[in-house]
Write a protein that holds these residues in place. Structure first.
Motif, PDB file in Angstrom:
ATOM      1  N   ASN A   1      -9.106   5.355  -6.629  1.00 19.34           N
ATOM      2  CA  ASN A   1      -9.804   6.318  -7.418  1.00 19.34           C
ATOM      3  C   ASN A   1      -9.088   5.888  -8.744  1.00 19.34           C
ATOM      4  O   ASN A   1     -10.111   6.296  -9.545  1.00 19.34           O
ATOM      5  CB  ASN A   1      -9.241   7.486  -7.238  1.00 19.34           C
ATOM      6  N   LEU A   2      -8.552   4.637  -8.590  1.00 17.93           N
ATOM      7  CA  LEU A   2      -8.398   4.544 -10.301  1.00 17.93           C
ATOM      8  C   LEU A   2      -9.319   3.645 -10.915  1.00 17.93           C
ATOM      9  O   LEU A   2     -10.267   2.938 -10.183  1.00 17.93           O
ATOM     10  CB  LEU A   2      -7.505   2.936 -10.086  1.00 17.93           C
TER      11      LEU A   2
ATOM     12  N   SER B   1      -0.001  13.656 -14.570  1.00 19.47           N
ATOM     13  CA  SER B   1       0.450  12.669 -14.501  1.00 19.47           C
ATOM     14  C   SER B   1       0.623  12.332 -15.909  1.00 19.47           C
ATOM     15  O   SER B   1      -0.205  12.892 -16.824  1.00 19.47           O
ATOM     16  CB  SER B   1      -0.161  10.632 -14.226  1.00 19.47           C
ATOM     17  N   TYR B   2       1.801  11.973 -16.712  1.00 19.40           N
ATOM     18  CA  TYR B   2       1.792  11.726 -18.023  1.00 19.40           C
ATOM     19  C   TYR B   2       2.284   9.853 -18.787  1.00 19.40           C
ATOM     20  O   TYR B   2       3.290   9.792 -17.369  1.00 19.40           O
ATOM     21  CB  TYR B   2       2.856  12.418 -18.606  1.00 19.40           C
ATOM     22  N   ILE B   3       1.682   9.633 -18.943  1.00 22.70           N
ATOM     23  CA  ILE B   3       1.958   8.004 -19.027  1.00 22.70           C
ATOM     24  C   ILE B   3       2.129   7.799 -20.844  1.00 22.70           C
ATOM     25  O   ILE B   3       1.018   8.097 -21.542  1.00 22.70           O
ATOM     26  CB  ILE B   3       1.609   7.314 -18.150  1.00 22.70           C
ATOM     27  N   LYS B   4       3.164   7.644 -21.020  1.00 19.03           N
ATOM     28  CA  LYS B   4       3.399   6.135 -21.982  1.00 19.03           C
ATOM     29  C   LYS B   4       3.821   5.270 -21.977  1.00 19.03           C
ATOM     30  O   LYS B   4       4.953   5.134 -21.326  1.00 19.03           O
ATOM     31  CB  LYS B   4       4.640   7.118 -22.717  1.00 19.03           C
ATOM     32  N   PRO B   5       2.685   3.833 -21.738  1.00 24.31           N
ATOM     33  CA  PRO B   5       2.652   2.906 -21.671  1.00 24.31           C
ATOM     34  C   PRO B   5       4.590   2.778 -22.082  1.00 24.31           C
ATOM     35  O   PRO B   5       4.434   2.343 -22.803  1.00 24.31           O
ATOM     36  CB  PRO B   5       2.193   1.952 -22.236  1.00 24.31           C
ATOM     37  N   ASP B   6       4.718   1.990 -20.711  1.00 21.42           N
ATOM     38  CA  ASP B   6       6.557   1.119 -20.849  1.00 21.42           C
ATOM     39  C   ASP B   6       8.029   1.562 -21.105  1.00 21.42           C
ATOM     40  O   ASP B   6       8.249   1.014 -21.249  1.00 21.42           O
ATOM     41  CB  ASP B   6       5.782  -0.376 -21.373  1.00 21.42           C
ATOM     42  N   THR B   7       6.836   3.298 -21.726  1.00 22.84           N
ATOM     43  CA  THR B   7       8.235   3.561 -21.510  1.00 22.84           C
ATOM     44  C   THR B   7       8.641   4.795 -20.975  1.00 22.84           C
ATOM     45  O   THR B   7       9.624   4.871 -20.437  1.00 22.84           O
ATOM     46  CB  THR B   7       7.897   4.737 -23.407  1.00 22.84           C
ATOM     47  N   THR B   8       7.598   5.571 -20.551  1.00 22.64           N
ATOM     48  CA  THR B   8       7.761   6.607 -19.504  1.00 22.64           C
ATOM     49  C   THR B   8       6.885   7.661 -18.764  1.00 22.64           C
ATOM     50  O   THR B   8       5.542   6.805 -19.319  1.00 22.64           O
ATOM     51  CB  THR B   8       7.656   8.295 -20.782  1.00 22.64           C
TER      52      THR B   8
ATOM     53  N   ILE C   1       0.000  -1.124 -12.800  1.00 17.15           N
ATOM     54  CA  ILE C   1       0.369  -0.776 -14.165  1.00 17.15           C
ATOM     55  C   ILE C   1      -0.784   0.017 -14.997  1.00 17.15           C
ATOM     56  O   ILE C   1      -2.035  -0.753 -15.330  1.00 17.15           O
ATOM     57  CB  ILE C   1       1.162  -1.667 -14.993  1.00 17.15           C
ATOM     58  N   VAL C   2      -0.895   1.791 -14.823  1.00 14.74           N
ATOM     59  CA  VAL C   2      -2.443   1.479 -15.044  1.00 14.74           C
ATOM     60  C   VAL C   2      -1.671   2.729 -16.783  1.00 14.74           C
ATOM     61  O   VAL C   2      -0.806   3.280 -16.669  1.00 14.74           O
ATOM     62  CB  VAL C   2      -2.790   2.750 -14.607  1.00 14.74           C
ATOM     63  N   ILE C   3      -2.960   3.203 -17.530  1.00  8.08           N
ATOM     64  CA  ILE C   3      -2.293   3.818 -18.257  1.00  8.08           C
ATOM     65  C   ILE C   3      -3.726   4.912 -18.113  1.00  8.08           C
ATOM     66  O   ILE C   3      -4.751   4.604 -18.312  1.00  8.08           O
ATOM     67  CB  ILE C   3      -3.036   2.312 -19.906  1.00  8.08           C
ATOM     68  N   ASN C   4      -3.505   6.152 -19.539  1.00  9.91           N
ATOM     69  CA  ASN C   4      -4.626   7.342 -19.275  1.00  9.91           C
ATOM     70  C   ASN C   4      -5.301   7.591 -20.521  1.00  9.91           C
ATOM     71  O   ASN C   4      -4.838   6.519 -21.506  1.00  9.91           O
ATOM     72  CB  ASN C   4      -3.800   8.437 -18.840  1.00  9.91           C
ATOM     73  N   PRO C   5      -6.317   7.548 -20.239  1.00 15.26           N
ATOM     74  CA  PRO C   5      -7.347   7.510 -21.264  1.00 15.26           C
ATOM     75  C   PRO C   5      -7.138   8.578 -21.877  1.00 15.26           C
ATOM     76  O   PRO C   5      -6.327   9.655 -21.376  1.00 15.26           O
ATOM     77  CB  PRO C   5      -8.549   7.518 -20.784  1.00 15.26           C
ATOM     78  N   SER C   6      -7.178   8.421 -23.412  1.00 16.90           N
ATOM     79  CA  SER C   6      -6.413  10.165 -24.002  1.00 16.90           C
ATOM     80  C   SER C   6      -8.000  10.963 -24.371  1.00 16.90           C
ATOM     81  O   SER C   6      -7.032  11.954 -24.621  1.00 16.90           O
ATOM     82  CB  SER C   6      -6.671   9.750 -25.725  1.00 16.90           C
TER      83      SER C   6
ATOM     84  N   LYS D   1      -3.642  -2.008 -16.128  1.00 16.28           N
ATOM     85  CA  LYS D   1      -3.652  -2.990 -17.931  1.00 16.28           C
ATOM     86  C   LYS D   1      -2.735  -4.167 -17.457  1.00 16.28           C
ATOM     87  O   LYS D   1      -3.136  -5.274 -17.779  1.00 16.28           O
ATOM     88  CB  LYS D   1      -1.878  -1.753 -18.235  1.00 16.28           C
ATOM     89  N   ARG D   2      -2.470  -4.240 -16.018  1.00 20.20           N
ATOM     90  CA  ARG D   2      -1.701  -5.206 -15.292  1.00 20.20           C
ATOM     91  C   ARG D   2      -1.803  -4.901 -13.687  1.00 20.20           C
ATOM     92  O   ARG D   2      -1.055  -3.315 -13.432  1.00 20.20           O
ATOM     93  CB  ARG D   2      -0.709  -6.169 -16.084  1.00 20.20           C
ATOM     94  N   VAL D   3      -1.429  -6.017 -13.025  1.00 19.26           N
ATOM     95  CA  VAL D   3      -0.913  -6.027 -11.822  1.00 19.26           C
ATOM     96  C   VAL D   3       0.354  -6.955 -11.377  1.00 19.26           C
ATOM     97  O   VAL D   3      -0.028  -7.330 -11.556  1.00 19.26           O
ATOM     98  CB  VAL D   3      -1.951  -5.649 -10.661  1.00 19.26           C
ATOM     99  N   GLU D   4       1.594  -6.479 -11.006  1.00 17.90           N
ATOM    100  CA  GLU D   4       2.798  -7.292 -10.120  1.00 17.90           C
ATOM    101  C   GLU D   4       2.213  -7.923  -8.763  1.00 17.90           C
ATOM    102  O   GLU D   4       2.694  -6.810  -8.072  1.00 17.90           O
ATOM    103  CB  GLU D   4       3.755  -6.550 -10.718  1.00 17.90           C
ATOM    104  N   TRP D   5       2.803  -8.568  -8.635  1.00 15.93           N
ATOM    105  CA  TRP D   5       2.572  -9.101  -7.550  1.00 15.93           C
ATOM    106  C   TRP D   5       4.169  -9.271  -7.433  1.00 15.93           C
ATOM    107  O   TRP D   5       4.403 -10.679  -7.363  1.00 15.93           O
ATOM    108  CB  TRP D   5       1.623 -10.303  -7.202  1.00 15.93           C
TER     109      TRP D   5
END
Length: 348
Positions: free
Chosen positions: A92-93, A212-219, A121-126, A99-103
C-alpha cells in the motif's frame, strides 16, 4: 513485343520505445546497503512491492502473486520506518513516498533472529491523499487476493484505512503417501493411501485504521488498530488405505476446521537525537477468539464398520502483549544497540 512490370511493396516501420529502469544508487555501509530509488524505478512502479522488485537487490526474490519476499530461499523481515510491518502494508506504499530502502543481510539481536531485513524509509506527503486498489482473481477456481488502501495527508500527519481479502473456496486438493513401519523383530508393515477426493477453504480478511506522524530522520510516530477475521479454514482428505498385512481396504476421512477473530493494537515511536543517537519504542497487543475442529475416522471398505473415530473440539481465547525499547548509537563504521523487551501471554 513484351513488357515487364515491376511492383515493389512498401512496409511501414515503427520504432518501439524501450522500457529502461535505471539501477538505483547504492550506498555501502558497515552494517547495511542503502538503496535510493531511481526516477525510472518510481515511474514504473504502482506500489511499494513493485518498487522493491524494481530495485533489483541481489539474492532478493519478490513474488507479487504469492505475496512473498525471500532471500536465497529464506524469509525476509520487512519494516517501515523501523517498525515491523506486513507485505500488505508495503504493497500500500506509494512509490514516490519511499525515500530509501535499507537492506540488512546480517541483522543483529534487535531484529529477533531474522535472516535478513528490509527497512523502507518513507515520508508523508504534506497534502492530498491517495486510493490504491488491487485485485488478482483466478480464472479457473475460487481463489483471489484483493487489497485497498486509502490515505489522507495533512502536514506531517497521515490518516490511513486499508483492507485486504483472500478468497480460497473449495479448491481441489489431495494427499497420497506410502510408508513402511519396521518392528523390533524385523517384520514390516506397509501403509498406502490413495486419494479419492479433497478440498481446501482458506478465506480471511483484515481491516486497519492507522495514524502516522513523520518528520524525516527526526521523529516517527505510528499507531494502528487492526481486525483480522478468519472464516472457517478447512481441509478435507478422503482416501482408500491399504495395509500389507490385511486384504481389507479402509476408507479414511480426515477433516480440519479453524475459525476466529483477532483484534490488535500497535504503536511505534522513534526519536532521533544528536550525534547519531536514537530511541525506538515498539508496543503491540492482540486478542484471539477462535474454534478448532478435527474429525478423523476409518471405516472398513466392505462392511463400512467403524474402526477409528476421533473428534476434537477446542475453543481458544489467547491474549498477547509485548513492548520493546532500544537505544541505538551510530558511528561512521559501527553501531551500538542496547535494549530491553517484555512479553506476556495468557492462553485459555
Amino acid at each position: 513485343m513484351s513488357s515487364q512490370q515491376q511492383q515493389s511493396d512498401t512496409i511501414a516501420t515503427q520504432e518501439l520505445q524501450e522500457i529502461v529502469i535505471q539501477a538505483p544508487k547504492v550506498l555501502r555501509k558497515s552494517d547495511m546497503d542503502v538503496f535510493y530509488p531511481s526516477v525510472s524505478a518510481i515511474e514504473h512502479s504502482k506500489n511499494g512491492l513493485q518498487m522493491l522488485k524494481n530495485l533489483m537487490i541481489p539474492t532478493l526474490t519478490v513474488n507479487e502473486a504469492l505475496s512473498s519476499v525471500t532471500s536465497s530461499g529464506q524469509s525476509v523481515q520487512v519494516r517501515i520506518n523501523g517498525r515491523e510491518a506486513s507485505l500488505d502494508q508495503v504493497r500500500n506504499l506509494l512509490p514516490e513516498t519511499i525515500k530509501r530502502v535499507e537492506w540488512i543481510d546480517n541483522p543483529g539481536l534487535r531484529y529477533k533472529g531474522a535472516n535478513a531485513v528490509l527497512n523502507f524509509i518513507v515520508i508523508n506527503p504534506s497534502a492530498g491523499g491517495s486510493l490504491m486498489t488491487q485485485a488478482m482473481p483466478a480464472l479457473n477456481c475460487s481463489w483471489g487476493q484483493y487489497n485497498a488502501g486509502l490515505k489522507l495527508n495533512n502536514g506531517r500527519s497521515q490518516f490511513g484505512m486499508s483492507a485486504n481479502f483472500k478468497l480460497t473456496n473449495k479448491v481441489e486438493m489431495h494427499r497420497e503417501y506410502h510408508e513402511v513401519f519396521t518392528y523390533p523383530d524385523g517384520q514390516t508393515l506397509t501403509r498406502t493411501e490413495t486419494p479419492t477426493r479433497g478440498y481446501m477453504d482458506a478465506t480471511f480478511g483484515g481491516l486497519q485504521l492507522d495514524y502516522s506522524y513523520i518528520k524525516p530522520d527526526t521523529t516517527v510516530l505510528w499507531v494502528a488498530v487492526h481486525g483480522y477475521k478468519a472464516w472457517p479454514e478447512t481441509s478435507l482428505y478422503e482416501g482408500l488405505l491399504s495395509l500389507s498385512n490385511s486384504p481389507d481396504a479402509i476408507l479414511l476421512h480426515d477433516y480440519n476446521s479453524k475459525k476466529g477473530f483477532t483484534p490488535s493494537f500497535q504503536a511505534y515511536l522513534e526519536q532521533h537525537f544528536g550525534r547519531g543517537q536514537l530511541i525506538a519504542i515498539d508496543f503491540n497487543g492482540s486478542l484471539y477468539n477462535g474454534r478448532t475442529t478435527h474429525n478423523y475416522n476409518e471405516r472398513d471398505a466392505a462392511t463400512e464398520n467403524q474402526l477409528t473415530d476421533v473428534n476434537t473440539r477446542i475453543r481458544d481465547c489467547n491474549q498477547a502483549y509485548g513492548i520493546e525499547a532500544n537505544y541505538i548509537k551510530n558511528w561512521k563504521n559501527s553501531r551500538l544497540t542496547a535494549g530491553v523487551s517484555y512479553t506476556a501471554n495468557r492462553n485459555r
